[in-house]
Every structure is written in structure tokens, then in C-alpha cells.
Motif scaffolding. Structure first.
Motif, PDB file in Angstrom:
ATOM      1  N   ALA A  11      42.234 -45.183  34.333  1.00  0.00           N
ATOM      2  CA  ALA A  11      41.084 -45.815  33.695  1.00  0.00           C
ATOM      3  C   ALA A  11      41.231 -47.329  33.618  1.00  0.00           C
ATOM      4  O   ALA A  11      40.453 -48.081  34.197  1.00  0.00           O
ATOM      5  N   ALA A  12      42.276 -47.801  32.903  1.00  0.00           N
ATOM      6  CA  ALA A  12      42.409 -49.232  32.621  1.00  0.00           C
ATOM      7  C   ALA A  12      43.401 -49.948  33.528  1.00  0.00           C
ATOM      8  O   ALA A  12      43.498 -51.175  33.491  1.00  0.00           O
ATOM      9  N   ASN A  13      44.176 -49.212  34.321  1.00  0.00           N
ATOM     10  CA  ASN A  13      45.187 -49.800  35.214  1.00  0.00           C
ATOM     11  C   ASN A  13      46.243 -50.600  34.440  1.00  0.00           C
ATOM     12  O   ASN A  13      46.704 -51.632  34.897  1.00  0.00           O
ATOM     13  N   VAL A  14      46.617 -50.070  33.266  1.00  0.00           N
ATOM     14  CA  VAL A  14      47.698 -50.704  32.514  1.00  0.00           C
ATOM     15  C   VAL A  14      48.838 -49.736  32.190  1.00  0.00           C
ATOM     16  O   VAL A  14      49.910 -50.180  31.792  1.00  0.00           O
ATOM     17  N   CYS A  15      48.616 -48.431  32.356  1.00  0.00           N
ATOM     18  CA  CYS A  15      49.660 -47.466  31.996  1.00  0.00           C
ATOM     19  C   CYS A  15      49.898 -46.442  33.106  1.00  0.00           C
ATOM     20  O   CYS A  15      50.861 -46.530  33.849  1.00  0.00           O
ATOM     21  N   ARG A  42      37.791 -48.545  34.962  1.00  0.00           N
ATOM     22  CA  ARG A  42      37.215 -49.386  33.904  1.00  0.00           C
ATOM     23  C   ARG A  42      38.208 -50.464  33.487  1.00  0.00           C
ATOM     24  O   ARG A  42      38.366 -50.769  32.307  1.00  0.00           O
ATOM     25  N   ALA A  43      38.876 -51.042  34.454  1.00  0.00           N
ATOM     26  CA  ALA A  43      39.912 -52.036  34.170  1.00  0.00           C
ATOM     27  C   ALA A  43      39.301 -53.374  33.750  1.00  0.00           C
ATOM     28  O   ALA A  43      38.242 -53.764  34.239  1.00  0.00           O
ATOM     29  N   HIS A  44      39.988 -54.052  32.848  1.00  0.00           N
ATOM     30  CA  HIS A  44      39.669 -55.435  32.516  1.00  0.00           C
ATOM     31  C   HIS A  44      40.596 -56.310  33.338  1.00  0.00           C
ATOM     32  O   HIS A  44      41.810 -56.342  33.098  1.00  0.00           O
ATOM     33  N   ALA A  45      40.047 -56.987  34.322  1.00  0.00           N
ATOM     34  CA  ALA A  45      40.862 -57.743  35.269  1.00  0.00           C
ATOM     35  C   ALA A  45      41.808 -58.693  34.549  1.00  0.00           C
ATOM     36  O   ALA A  45      41.394 -59.450  33.660  1.00  0.00           O
ATOM     37  N   GLY A  46      43.081 -58.619  34.934  1.00  0.00           N
ATOM     38  CA  GLY A  46      44.074 -59.521  34.390  1.00  0.00           C
ATOM     39  C   GLY A  46      44.877 -58.971  33.234  1.00  0.00           C
ATOM     40  O   GLY A  46      45.862 -59.593  32.819  1.00  0.00           O
ATOM     41  N   ASP A  47      44.504 -57.795  32.693  1.00  0.00           N
ATOM     42  CA  ASP A  47      45.274 -57.232  31.586  1.00  0.00           C
ATOM     43  C   ASP A  47      46.704 -56.922  32.039  1.00  0.00           C
ATOM     44  O   ASP A  47      46.920 -56.427  33.151  1.00  0.00           O
ATOM     45  N   PRO A  48      47.706 -57.171  31.181  1.00  0.00           N
ATOM     46  CA  PRO A  48      49.097 -56.883  31.547  1.00  0.00           C
ATOM     47  C   PRO A  48      49.417 -55.399  31.435  1.00  0.00           C
ATOM     48  O   PRO A  48      48.661 -54.622  30.840  1.00  0.00           O
ATOM     49  N   ILE A  49      50.547 -55.026  31.970  1.00  0.00           N
ATOM     50  CA  ILE A  49      50.991 -53.637  31.950  1.00  0.00           C
ATOM     51  C   ILE A  49      51.377 -53.225  30.532  1.00  0.00           C
ATOM     52  O   ILE A  49      51.736 -54.070  29.689  1.00  0.00           O
ATOM     53  N   CYS A  50      51.302 -51.961  30.255  1.00  0.00           N
ATOM     54  CA  CYS A  50      51.711 -51.383  28.977  1.00  0.00           C
ATOM     55  C   CYS A  50      53.181 -51.704  28.681  1.00  0.00           C
ATOM     56  O   CYS A  50      54.032 -51.621  29.566  1.00  0.00           O
ATOM     57  N   TRP A  62      62.484 -53.881  38.425  1.00  0.00           N
ATOM     58  CA  TRP A  62      61.440 -53.260  37.603  1.00  0.00           C
ATOM     59  C   TRP A  62      60.803 -54.296  36.679  1.00  0.00           C
ATOM     60  O   TRP A  62      59.586 -54.356  36.544  1.00  0.00           O
ATOM     61  N   GLN A  63      61.621 -55.101  36.040  1.00  0.00           N
ATOM     62  CA  GLN A  63      61.111 -56.096  35.110  1.00  0.00           C
ATOM     63  C   GLN A  63      60.231 -57.129  35.810  1.00  0.00           C
ATOM     64  O   GLN A  63      59.199 -57.541  35.274  1.00  0.00           O
ATOM     65  N   GLU A  64      60.617 -57.531  37.012  1.00  0.00           N
ATOM     66  CA  GLU A  64      59.808 -58.493  37.763  1.00  0.00           C
ATOM     67  C   GLU A  64      58.461 -57.896  38.144  1.00  0.00           C
ATOM     68  O   GLU A  64      57.410 -58.559  38.033  1.00  0.00           O
ATOM     69  N   GLN A  65      58.477 -56.650  38.602  1.00  0.00           N
ATOM     70  CA  GLN A  65      57.227 -56.015  39.034  1.00  0.00           C
ATOM     71  C   GLN A  65      56.293 -55.744  37.859  1.00  0.00           C
ATOM     72  O   GLN A  65      55.077 -55.934  37.971  1.00  0.00           O
ATOM     73  N   THR A  66      56.847 -55.292  36.731  1.00  0.00           N
ATOM     74  CA  THR A  66      55.987 -55.034  35.579  1.00  0.00           C
ATOM     75  C   THR A  66      55.426 -56.331  35.001  1.00  0.00           C
ATOM     76  O   THR A  66      54.274 -56.384  34.563  1.00  0.00           O
ATOM     77  N   ALA A  67      56.225 -57.398  35.021  1.00  0.00           N
ATOM     78  CA  ALA A  67      55.745 -58.694  34.516  1.00  0.00           C
ATOM     79  C   ALA A  67      54.638 -59.258  35.405  1.00  0.00           C
ATOM     80  O   ALA A  67      53.718 -59.936  34.923  1.00  0.00           O
ATOM     81  N   ALA A  68      54.716 -58.974  36.695  1.00  0.00           N
ATOM     82  CA  ALA A  68      53.735 -59.516  37.642  1.00  0.00           C
ATOM     83  C   ALA A  68      52.435 -58.721  37.668  1.00  0.00           C
ATOM     84  O   ALA A  68      51.408 -59.221  38.131  1.00  0.00           O
ATOM     85  N   HIS A  69      52.466 -57.470  37.170  1.00  0.00           N
ATOM     86  CA  HIS A  69      51.275 -56.616  37.269  1.00  0.00           C
ATOM     87  C   HIS A  69      50.115 -57.160  36.452  1.00  0.00           C
ATOM     88  O   HIS A  69      50.277 -57.567  35.302  1.00  0.00           O
ATOM     89  N   ARG A  70      48.940 -57.131  37.043  1.00  0.00           N
ATOM     90  CA  ARG A  70      47.694 -57.448  36.348  1.00  0.00           C
ATOM     91  C   ARG A  70      46.657 -56.399  36.744  1.00  0.00           C
ATOM     92  O   ARG A  70      46.504 -56.075  37.919  1.00  0.00           O
ATOM     93  N   ALA A  71      45.961 -55.901  35.747  1.00  0.00           N
ATOM     94  CA  ALA A  71      44.967 -54.850  35.988  1.00  0.00           C
ATOM     95  C   ALA A  71      43.857 -55.348  36.905  1.00  0.00           C
ATOM     96  O   ALA A  71      43.482 -56.522  36.880  1.00  0.00           O
TER      97      ALA A  71
END
Length: 205
Positions: A11-15, A42-50, A62-71
């Protein structure tokens, strides 16, 4: 190891979808030419990962990829470009089919693919397309999910799911007490997919 393109959608592309995206990449490792991406209906563009997803592993990659993720919001063009589309739940798959019905044969839920893909082996050079064809044939032969109590029971036994709800779906419990269960269900489904696609299963180490 394998090639092609997989798009994972929640849904939100954060989790759910970014967790599946990064876990699949992790399982396939550096030997894979497979491209894996995620998006949300229903993503809000730019939201960070959970934050709970970010905390699943402490290593630098893992930390680099999760920090770089944006919905980002899914588009018909993304669906057209993907060799395989995996939805977090059956209702999301339904939304994707309505968005691009011509690609419905390559769309499955995460749990549906993990179940239907049992026994897949590919020795060819087009692994993901072979996998999609295998899944589609298995879906054609199978009783529709939810139509058979035994079929639902098999999925629940396979993934250790709860007795209620849709066994083909992973519910969005973000921000609730069931959030940890959602993360566990995504990881279990991805672990099965990794094994089917020839990667290193998390639970095999």
C-alpha cells in the motif's frame, strides 16, 4: 544466478514491499543479475522506510539500503517493465490488475507465489520468465485460493499463519501490535521465493 525484473507492491511502500525487496536482494546476493524494486498503490512519494524494517539487520549494506529507500507510487509503466509482479495482498493484486489487466498473468501475491512455486527448478538463462510460466501453470491447475478450506490450511501450515483471514495475503498491520507478525510473514514468504530462485535461504544457514 538469475535475471529479469521483479516489482513488489504494497500500500504505502514503507514496510511490506521494501522489506520484501531488500530481503530478496539479500538472499540472491551478488551473483544475481535480477533487478528487484518496490512501489505502493497509495504511497506518499518520498516517505522513508519503516523503522522496524530498518532495524532488521545491523550490517552496513542493509543500513545503507534502508536509509536510501523512499516510497514511490506504482505506475502502469512499472507494471509493464516488470517480468514478475508480487503484491502483498490479494486486494492490492486486484488493484494492479485493474490498472494493467493485460499483465495479470504475471501478477501474484507474495504468499501465492511462494506456495505455487514449490518444486520449481530452472536450468535455463531466463529464470524469472520460466518461474512466471511455472506459477501461472500451477495457478491454472489449482483450486482458487479461498475456495478450498484444505488449500487455505496448506498455506497456513506452510507459513505458520493464523487461522483467520486470507491465507494468500499479508495484512498491513503497520503501527499496530501485529506489525511484528507482518514482518515475519513477509520474511517467510521471501525465504521460500529465494530458495525457488536459487539463492541462499535465510533459514538454511
Amino acid at each position: 544466478m538469475t535475471d529479469g525484473s521483479i516489482l513488489i507492491v504494497c500500500a504505502a511502500n514503507v514496510c511490506r514491499s521494501p522489506l520484501a525487496e531488500l530481503a530478496l536482494r539479500r538472499g540472491l546476493r551478488d551473483g544475481s543479475a535480477l533487478s528487484v524494486h518496490s512501489a505502493g498503490v497509495r504511497a506518499h512519494a518520498g516517505d522513508p522506510i519503516c523503522t522496524e524494517v530498518a532495524a532488521r539487520h545491523a550490517d552496513a549494506s542493509w543500513q545503507e539500503q534502508t536509509a536510501a529507500h523512499r516510497a514511490r507510487e506504482v505506475t502502469p509503466e512499472m507494471l509493464a517493465d516488470a517480468t514478475l509482479v508480487l503484491a502483498a495482498s490479494r486486494d492490492i493484486r486486484g488493484e494492479l490488475v485493474r490498472m494493467a489487466p493485460e499483465f495479470r498473468d504475471r501478477m501474484f501475491t507474495l504468499r501465492e507465489a511462494a506456495h505455487l512455486g514449490e518444486g520449481f527448478r530452472s536450468g535455463g538463462t531466463d529464470t524469472v520468465r520460466d518461474y512466471v510460466a511455472f506459477l501461472d501453470r500451477a495457478r491454472t491447475r489449482a483450486t482458487p485460493l479461498g475456495a478450498s478450506a484444505d488449500r487455505g490450511g496448506r498455506l497456513r501450515r506452510l507459513f505458520g499463519g493464523r487461522s483467520g483471514g486470507d491465507p494468500a495475503s499479508i495484512a498491513d498491520r503497520h503501527g499496530s501490535r501485529g506489525h511484528t507478525e507482518t514482518i515475519r510473514e513477509v520474511e517467510q514468504a521471501v525465504d521460500a521465493l529465494v530458495g525457488q530462485l536459487g539463492g541462499q535461504r535465510r533459514h538454511s544457514s
